[in-house]
Design an enzyme around this catalytic site. Structure first.
Site, PDB file in Angstrom:
ATOM      1  N   HIS A  22       0.880  -1.173   0.000  1.00 48.94           N
ATOM      2  CA  HIS A  22       0.000   0.000   0.000  1.00 48.94           C
ATOM      3  C   HIS A  22       0.913   1.218   0.000  1.00 48.94           C
ATOM      4  CE1 HIS A  22      -4.047   1.533   0.527  1.00 48.94           C
ATOM      5  NE2 HIS A  22      -3.645   2.325   1.496  1.00 48.94           N
ATOM      6  N   LYS A 167     -10.115   6.662  -3.329  1.00 51.45           N
ATOM      7  CA  LYS A 167      -9.142   7.682  -2.941  1.00 51.45           C
ATOM      8  C   LYS A 167      -7.790   7.251  -3.489  1.00 51.45           C
ATOM      9  CE  LYS A 167      -7.188   8.752   1.629  1.00 51.45           C
ATOM     10  NZ  LYS A 167      -7.517   9.225   2.979  1.00 51.45           N
ATOM     11  N   LYS A 169      -3.712   7.708  -3.627  1.00 50.65           N
ATOM     12  CA  LYS A 169      -2.613   8.248  -2.838  1.00 50.65           C
ATOM     13  C   LYS A 169      -1.568   8.783  -3.806  1.00 50.65           C
ATOM     14  CE  LYS A 169      -2.646   7.651   1.097  1.00 50.65           C
ATOM     15  NZ  LYS A 169      -3.349   8.339   2.222  1.00 50.65           N
ATOM     16  N   ASP A 198      -5.374  11.939  -2.044  1.00 50.55           N
ATOM     17  CA  ASP A 198      -4.736  12.300  -0.777  1.00 50.55           C
ATOM     18  C   ASP A 198      -3.253  12.515  -1.065  1.00 50.55           C
ATOM     19  OD1 ASP A 198      -3.883  12.670   1.778  1.00 50.55           O
ATOM     20  OD2 ASP A 198      -4.585  10.737   2.560  1.00 50.55           O
ATOM     21  N   GLU A 224      -7.294  15.915  -0.448  1.00 49.15           N
ATOM     22  CA  GLU A 224      -6.954  15.783   0.976  1.00 49.15           C
ATOM     23  C   GLU A 224      -5.517  16.209   1.223  1.00 49.15           C
ATOM     24  OE1 GLU A 224      -8.094  11.953   2.453  1.00 49.15           O
ATOM     25  OE2 GLU A 224      -6.773  12.041   4.193  1.00 49.15           O
ATOM     26  N   ASP A 249      -6.427  16.641   6.930  1.00 54.24           N
ATOM     27  CA  ASP A 249      -6.189  15.367   7.613  1.00 54.24           C
ATOM     28  C   ASP A 249      -5.025  15.548   8.593  1.00 54.24           C
ATOM     29  OD1 ASP A 249      -5.934  12.808   8.496  1.00 54.24           O
ATOM     30  OD2 ASP A 249      -5.265  11.946   6.609  1.00 54.24           O
ATOM     31  N   LYS A 273     -10.649  11.329  12.680  1.00 46.62           N
ATOM     32  CA  LYS A 273      -9.916  10.101  13.018  1.00 46.62           C
ATOM     33  C   LYS A 273      -9.864   9.977  14.536  1.00 46.62           C
ATOM     34  CE  LYS A 273      -7.216   9.839   8.783  1.00 46.62           C
ATOM     35  NZ  LYS A 273      -5.927   9.647   8.133  1.00 46.62           N
ATOM     36  N   GLU A 327     -13.919   6.110   5.043  1.00 51.14           N
ATOM     37  CA  GLU A 327     -12.920   5.226   4.414  1.00 51.14           C
ATOM     38  C   GLU A 327     -12.567   4.115   5.402  1.00 51.14           C
ATOM     39  OE1 GLU A 327      -9.562   7.862   3.676  1.00 51.14           O
ATOM     40  OE2 GLU A 327      -9.099   7.973   5.815  1.00 51.14           O
TER      41      GLU A 327
END
Ligand code: MUC
Ligand code: MG
Length: 373
Positions: A22, A167, A169, A198, A224, A249, A273, A327
């Site tokens: 990831h 989303k 990255k 993001d 983001e 974020d 979060k 998410e």
């Protein structure tokens, strides 16, 4: 009946494999490390919580190892003997003896809520004032690092009706390469999907001016954390000029950060979060600041496993509006779970249990297999 007291609090580091690497701007995850909290009370009730971060110290100020150390040396001893059902008193004591450490506190607050829910026979969402929905729409992150592979992954998710919000990255590659990657994915998916990005703070303001413009013009719904949390002036300017909404974020590391961002007009969406506010109750304080300021909400994740994901979900189902959905897909990134029944994902939604506490039971055999020794 004498009230139950907290007898012990254990923190356990667990290393779990992921379905694929990831790739985030600052770190490529090859696995995920959870910190599981077990809170044992004198009435025999156990509460569980999770304090998980991403990439060691690459994302935030706490690592799995520092979370465990600070819990074992400072936070747990302060809780022993306190009334287990008085979550206000317990969390106020932790705030008094420890600055920050919101990840560690979040797992503990979750465990206290789980225990109290089990004690009273109520789901955590009801302890938080009551749910206004039973399920949450869940975005998926495309982060394989390869455009064609990301498109195939998104198409598969649409087909099996698991996700229709994606989303991406970005930020690690040169700007133009990243923009091409995002626009290609949006073109391939068309109106069937919401596509967001993001940047994880990786652009400077000069890159973000162009990046936000191009992404906004190409149908990207949400951007983001395009620039550093430190550059408050830049965030305010981008929030005014970007054609696509800007979400904060990393800029939110506490409830107080949320207030100051709202006061400055630095974002029109907040990623909520639990780990970055200090727990499911703490994150609702940030949500209330956002609501009062007219800032929209998104249910974020630190890629927790089932425990942290459901602790977040129980808070998010109490919210009036979650304009940008959530998410909460962390468990789906893992190939193994350490609970007996995995969270239920169906028809683009995570379904939040109505059983007492968080609605989860640890699988002792798997916990023993994956815990770090
Ligand atoms: C982040 O920066 O938002 C959330 C989803 C994902 O893939 O990474 C995280 C962290
Ligand atoms: Mg983010």
């Amino acid at each position: 009946m004498p009230s139950a007291v907290i007898e012990s609090l254990e923190s356990i580091i667990v290393d779990l494999p992921t379905i694929r690497p990831h790739k985030l701007a600052m770190h490529t995850m090859q696995n995920q490390t959870l910190v599981i909290i077990r809170l044992r009370c004198s009435d025999g009730i156990e509460g569980i919580g999770e304090s998980t971060t991403i990439g060691g110290l690459a994302y935030g100020n706490e690592s799995p190892e520092s979370i465990k150390q600070n819990i074992d040396s400072h936070l747990a001893p302060a809780l022993i003997g306190l009334e287990a059902g008085n979550i206000n008193a317990a969390m106020q004591k932790l705030d008094k003896i420890a600055k920050g450490n919101t990840f560690a506190k979040s797992g503990i607050e979750s465990a206290l809520l789980d225990a109290q829910g089990k004690r009273l026979g109520l789901p955590v969402s009801e302890l938080l004032g009551g749910r206004v929905r039973d399920s949450l729409e869940v975005a998926w992150t495309l982060a394989s690092g390869d455009t064609a592979r990301d498109i195939a992954e998104a198409e598969h998710m649409l087909e099996i009706r698991r996700h229709r919000i994606f989303k991406l990255k970005i930020g690690a590659n040169p700007l133009e390469q990243d923009l091409k990657h995002v626009v290609a994915i949006k073109k391939a998916l068309g109106d069937h999907a919401s596509v967001r990005v993001d940047v994880n703070q990786y652009w400077d303001e000069s890159q973000a001016i162009r990046g936000c413009q191009v992404l906004g013009e190409n149908g990207i719904d949400l951007i983001e954390q395009p620039i550093s949390r430190i550059n408050r002036g830049g965030q305010i300017r981008l929030n005014q000029r970007s054609p696509a909404p800007i979400m904060a974020d990393e800029s939110i590391e506490s409830v107080e950060d949320a207030f100051s961002l709202a006061a400055d007009g630095a974002a029109s969406v907040f990623a909520l979060k639990i780990a970055k506010n200090g727990g499911p109750r703490a994150v609702l304080r940030t949500a209330q600041i956002a609501e009062a300021a007219g800032i929209a909400l998104y249910g974020g994740t630190m890629l927790e496993g089932a425990v942290g994901t459901l602790a977040s979900a129980h808070a998010f189902v109490t919210l009036n509006r979650l304009t940008w959905h959530t998410e909460l897909f962390g468990p789906l990134l893992l190939t193994e779970e350490i609970v007996t029944e995995a969270p239920v994902y169906r028809d683009f939604q995570l379904h939040v249990p109505r059983t007492p506490g968080l609605g989860l039971t640890l699988d002792e055999e798997r916990l023993a297999r994956f815990r770090r020794h």
